[in-house]
Design a protein around this motif. Structure first.
Motif, short mmCIF file in Angstrom:
data_model
loop_
_atom_site.label_atom_id
_atom_site.label_comp_id
_atom_site.label_asym_id
_atom_site.label_seq_id
_atom_site.Cartn_x
_atom_site.Cartn_y
_atom_site.Cartn_z
N ASN A 303 0.84 -1.19 0.00
CA ASN A 303 0.00 0.00 0.00
C ASN A 303 0.88 1.24 0.00
OD1 ASN A 303 -2.93 -0.49 0.09
ND2 ASN A 303 -2.44 -1.70 1.90
N VAL A 304 0.96 1.89 -1.14
CA VAL A 304 1.69 3.15 -1.24
C VAL A 304 0.69 4.24 -0.85
CG1 VAL A 304 3.03 4.64 -2.75
CG2 VAL A 304 3.10 2.16 -3.08
N SER A 305 0.61 4.48 0.43
CA SER A 305 -0.40 5.38 0.96
C SER A 305 0.00 6.84 0.81
CB SER A 305 -0.64 5.09 2.45
OG SER A 305 -1.03 3.75 2.65
N HIS A 306 -1.00 7.70 0.79
CA HIS A 306 -0.76 9.14 0.77
C HIS A 306 -0.02 9.56 2.04
CE1 HIS A 306 -1.65 13.49 0.73
NE2 HIS A 306 -1.83 13.33 -0.57
N MET A 351 -4.06 -0.05 6.79
CA MET A 351 -3.29 0.45 5.65
C MET A 351 -4.08 0.16 4.37
SD MET A 351 0.49 -1.04 6.69
CE MET A 351 -0.12 -2.71 6.83
N GLY A 352 -5.03 0.99 4.06
CA GLY A 352 -5.77 0.83 2.82
C GLY A 352 -6.50 -0.49 2.76
N GLU A 353 -5.96 -1.44 2.00
CA GLU A 353 -6.58 -2.75 1.85
C GLU A 353 -6.39 -3.63 3.08
OE1 GLU A 353 -7.91 -4.36 -1.07
OE2 GLU A 353 -7.88 -2.58 -2.31
N THR A 377 -10.64 -9.80 7.40
CA THR A 377 -11.93 -9.56 8.07
C THR A 377 -11.96 -8.34 8.99
OG1 THR A 377 -11.32 -11.05 9.89
CG2 THR A 377 -12.48 -12.02 8.02
N ASN A 378 -10.90 -7.57 9.03
CA ASN A 378 -10.87 -6.48 10.01
C ASN A 378 -10.31 -5.21 9.40
OD1 ASN A 378 -11.12 -5.19 12.51
ND2 ASN A 378 -9.06 -5.81 13.15
N ASN A 379 -10.86 -4.82 8.26
CA ASN A 379 -10.36 -3.63 7.59
C ASN A 379 -11.42 -2.54 7.57
OD1 ASN A 379 -9.64 -1.66 5.62
ND2 ASN A 379 -8.13 -3.09 4.85
N PRO A 380 -11.19 -1.45 8.27
CA PRO A 380 -12.22 -0.40 8.33
C PRO A 380 -12.27 0.53 7.13
CG PRO A 380 -10.33 0.24 9.66
CD PRO A 380 -10.03 -1.14 9.13
N THR A 381 -11.35 0.36 6.16
CA THR A 381 -11.31 1.27 5.01
C THR A 381 -12.00 0.67 3.81
OG1 THR A 381 -9.23 2.20 5.81
CG2 THR A 381 -9.81 2.62 3.52
N ILE A 382 -11.46 -0.42 3.27
CA ILE A 382 -11.98 -0.99 2.04
C ILE A 382 -13.38 -1.56 2.21
CG2 ILE A 382 -10.93 -3.25 2.39
CD1 ILE A 382 -11.20 -1.46 -0.98
N PRO A 420 -6.16 10.67 4.31
CA PRO A 420 -5.33 9.52 4.69
C PRO A 420 -5.81 8.20 4.09
CG PRO A 420 -6.70 10.19 6.53
CD PRO A 420 -6.87 11.24 5.47
N ASP A 421 -7.09 8.14 3.66
CA ASP A 421 -7.63 6.91 3.08
C ASP A 421 -7.44 6.91 1.56
OD1 ASP A 421 -8.42 5.96 5.58
OD2 ASP A 421 -10.36 6.97 5.46
N THR A 422 -6.23 7.17 1.16
CA THR A 422 -5.86 7.28 -0.26
C THR A 422 -4.60 6.47 -0.47
OG1 THR A 422 -6.80 9.50 -0.43
CG2 THR A 422 -5.15 8.88 -2.07
N MET A 423 -4.59 5.66 -1.52
CA MET A 423 -3.43 4.80 -1.71
C MET A 423 -3.35 4.28 -3.15
SD MET A 423 -6.21 2.63 -0.61
CE MET A 423 -6.28 3.47 0.91
N LEU A 424 -2.16 3.87 -3.52
CA LEU A 424 -1.94 3.05 -4.70
C LEU A 424 -1.59 1.66 -4.18
CD1 LEU A 424 -1.33 2.32 -7.64
CD2 LEU A 424 0.96 3.28 -7.32
N VAL A 425 -2.43 0.68 -4.49
CA VAL A 425 -2.19 -0.69 -4.06
C VAL A 425 -1.43 -1.42 -5.16
CG1 VAL A 425 -3.21 -2.83 -3.20
CG2 VAL A 425 -4.36 -0.65 -2.77
#
Length: 549
Positions: A303-306, A351-353, A377-382, A420-425
Motif C-alpha cells: 500500500n503506497v499510501s498518501h 493500511m488501505g486494503e 476480516t478487520n479492515n475499516p477502510t476498504i 489519509p484513506d488514499t493509496m496506490l495498491v
C-alpha cells in the motif's frame, strides 16, 4: 421443472411477490408448498429495506428501481428474469455489492436482481466438482472448502466480496502466483439467459471440449459480470484433477503460511528514497514473475499510501510448506528495502486494503485459514459500507520508470490533498497466472508482473469532485505517455474488469486511441461479442462497460 415453475409463478401473480403473499395467507401448508423451489422477497419503495438495497459498497452510486428481487433458487431467477423481460424493465444483477462502478446501481435500472441469499458451497459428486453459489462471501467460501475438504480457490483477501462478480471477472489473490486465477479452476457455470424471443431459461455450460455451450463457460472465465445472464451457480475442479475423492479435485490450501506486515514511515522518506523503495518492488517482480520462479509461493501487497496517512504498508505471505520458505521471505523483504535508509516498523494502523497488523513486524508462522481471517476480516477502510470511492487499475508488464515514481511522489505528497484513506495498491502478480494462454480463458492478461489499483475513499457527496479529480490526475499523469491510460504494449497490459472505471470509455480521460474494451479484454473481445450475440441477443444484460453485441 424450471420452466414449469416459471409458468406457474407468472400465471399466479399479477406482479412479483403476489403468489408468495397469497400462499402465506392461505396457511402453513400452502406456504410450505410455495417455498419449493425457494423464492425470495420483492422489495418495493414502501418497504423499509428498500433504501439500504439501492446502493452497494460504493455510496457514490445509487438506484431508484421499481423493486429489488431477492433470488433464492435457479427457478426463482428464471421467473424473475422472465417477469422483468415481459414488463420491459431494465435489469441489473448483484451478488455481493462490491462493484466499484455503477453497473448495478444507476438511474436507468428498474429491477435489481439480488443473489446475495444464494450462498451455498459444497461438493457435487455428479460433476466431480465443488459448487459455489454467487451470493457466498469469499471468507465463507474459504471456510467451508477448507473445513470440509482442505481445499480452496486462489481468490481475493476481502472477506465480504460476493463470489458471483469476483469469479466472472477473473478473480485473484495471495495464492494466485502459486495456483493461477480463480477462473483457471472453473469447471462449469449455470446461467439464466434470455433468447431472441424473450424467453428466459437456465443453461449449464462446462469447459469440456465437446460441450455445445462451452463458449458460455469461457465468457464467464474473466468476461465480467452483468454481461450474459444471471449466474446461479459455479463449479470448480482444477485442470488435470484425478481420483474420486473430493479433496483430489481442487488445489490443497496451505497448512501454514509465513506472514509479515510492516510500515515504512513517511517521515523517513524523501523523494529519492521513495523512488528507490517503489522501484525495488517493481524490480523484484520483474525478476521473479515467471511460472517456474522459486518465489511463486510468495505474494505481497504494498500500500503506497498518501503522506496524510503517515506511512506506507506492506503485507507479505509465503506458503510455509515450500522448501526454504523463511529464506524466501527474508530475501524478499531485504530486496524491497535495499539501498533505502528506512527502518520498517510494526503496522499499527489500518493500511488501505489491510487492517492493523502490529504483531507481524517479525515474520510469523500461522495456520493458513487463521492468516486469511486476520488479513481479510478487520479492515475499516476498504469494507466501510458508508464510504464513497474511486478506483483505477492497471496491469504492469515492466517496472515503473523513475519519472513515473516521481509523479507518484508528487501526487502522494501534494499540499492540496490530505485524505489519509488514499493509496496506490501494488499487488504481486505473474507466476502461474502467466502459465496460461491469453485466449484459454476470457481473462487475457497473462504476462504481467504486478497489478495496481489507485483508490481513495471519503464520506460526503459534496467532496466527490475533489476526490475524483485527484484520482484522475494521478492516473492520467502516471500514464501520460500512453494517453492517460495503461494502453497495452511493452510496458502495460490494460485494466482489470473487476476494478471498473467508466472514465476509460470517455475520450476526455482516455486519449490513447485504444478503445476501452481492448483495455479490459485485449484480443478476446471479438470472441466475447460473439458469445454475447448468441446468448444475449436482445442485450437484456447491460451496463456502462458491458460487452457490446
Amino acid at each position: 421443472m424450471i420452466e414449469s415453475n416459471r409458468r406457474g409463478f407468472l400465471a399466479g401473480a399479477a406482479t412479483l411477490g403476489v403468489a408468495t403473499a397469497g400462499a402465506m395467507a392461505a396457511g402453513p401448508a400452502a406456504a410450505t408448498a410455495a417455498a419449493a423451489p425457494a423464492r425470495g422477497d420483492v422489495i418495493t419503495p414502501d418497504d423499509p429495506r428498500y433504501g439500504s438495497l439501492t446502493t452497494g459498497n460504493n455510496q457514490r452510486f445509487a438506484a431508484r428501481p421499481d423493486y429489488i428481487k431477492m433470488i433464492r433458487s435457479t427457478a426463482d431467477a428464471v421467473a424473475a428474469v422472465q417477469a422483468a423481460v415481459d414488463a420491459g424493465r431494465r435489469i441489473s444483477v448483484r451478488s455481493g455489492g462490491h462493484c466499484f462502478s455503477d453497473f448495478v446501481c444507476n438511474s436507468e435500472v428498474e429491477a435489481i436482481l439480488d443473489l446475495s441469499e444464494l450462498v451455498g458451497v459444497g461438493y457435487d459428486p455428479g460433476l466431480r466438482a465443488f459448487y459455489v453459489e454467487p451470493g457466498a462471501r469469499l471468507m465463507n467460501v474459504y471456510e467451508q472448502l477448507y473445513k470440509g475438504w482442505g481445499v480452496t480457490i486462489p481468490g481475493g483477501i476481502c472477506y465480504s466480496v460476493g463470489a458471483g462478480g469476483h469469479i466472472a471477472g477473473g478473480g485473484y489473490g495471495l495464492l494466485s502466483r502459486a495456483h493461477g486465477l480463480v477462473v483457471d479452476h472453473l469447471y462449469a457455470v449455470e446461467v439464466v439467459v434470455v433468447d431472441r424471443a424473450g424467453r428466459a431459461r437456465a443453461v449449464r455450460a462446462t469447459r469440456e471440449a465437446d460441450d455445445p455451450n462451452r463458449d458460455l463457460w469461457w465468457a464467464h472465465s474473466g468476461g465480467g459480470g452483468g454481461n450474459f445472464g444471471v449466474v446461479t451457480r459455479y463449479w470448480f475442479r482444477s485442470p488435470g484433477a484425478t481420483g474420486g475423492k473430493p479433496s483430489d479435485q481442487l488445489i490443497a490450501a496451505p497448512s501454514d503460511v509465513l506472514v509479515s506486515a510492516v510500515e515504512f514511515p513517511w517521515d523517513q522518506l524523501d523523494e529519492g528514497s521513495f523512488v528507490r523503495l517503489v522501484h525495488n518492488f517493481g524490480q523484484w517482480h520483474a525478476a521473479h514473475s515467471s511460472p517456474d520462479s522459486p518465489y511463486v509461493a510468495l505474494s505481497s501487497l504494498f500500500n503506497v499510501s498518501h503522506r496524510a496517512h503517515g506511512s506506507l504498508g506492506m503485507f507479505t505471505q509465503v506458503d510455509a510448506g515450500v522448501p526454504g520458505a523463511a529464506d524466501l521471505l527474508d530475501s524478499y523483504l531485504a530486496a524491497i528495502t535495499a539501498g533505502v535508509d528506512v527502518t520498517p516498523r510494526p503496522a499499527v494502523r489500518p493500511m488501505g486494503e489491510l487492517p492493523a497488523l502490529p504483531g507481524l513486524a517479525q515474520p510469523r508462522r500461522l495456520p493458513w485459514i487463521q492468516a486469511t481471517r486476520l488479513v481479510g476480516t478487520n479492515n475499516p477502510t476498504i469494507t466501510n459500507p458508508t464510504s464513497r470511492g474511486v478506483h483505477k487499475s492497471a496491469y504492469m508488464r515492466r517496472n515503473f520508470t523513475d519519472a513515473q515514481i516521481r509523479t507518484l511522489h508528487k501526487h502522494m505528497t501534494g499540499d492540496d490533498f490530505h485524505n489519509p484513506d488514499t493509496m496506490l495498491v501494488l499487488f504481486s502478480f505473474g507466476g502461474k497466472v502467466n502459465d496460461v494462454a491469453a485466449d484459454a480463458t476470457a481473462n487475457a492478461q497473462r504476462d504481467s508482473i504486478f497489478k495496481m489499483c489507485f483508490q481513495t475513499f471519503w464520506a460526503d457527496a459534496e467532496d466527490d469532485d475533489i476526490h475524483v479529480g485527484w484520482a484522475r490526475g494521478i492516473y492520467e499523469d502516471v500514464f501520460a505517455s500512453t494517453g492517460g491510460v495503461p494502453a497495452p504494449g511493452d510496458s502495460y497490459d490494460g485494466c482489470y474488469i473487476n476494478y471498473p472505471d467508466n472514465d476509460v470509455a470517455d475520450p476526455a480521460h482516455n486519449r490513447s486511441g485504444v478503445a476501452w474494451p481492448l483495455l479490459y479484454y485485449r484480443g478476446n473481445y471479438p470472441r466475447l461479442q460473439r458469445v454475447k450475440r448468441r446468448w444475449d441477443p436482445r442485450d437484456t444484460f447491460r451496463h456502462a462497460l458491458s460487452i457490446r453485441p
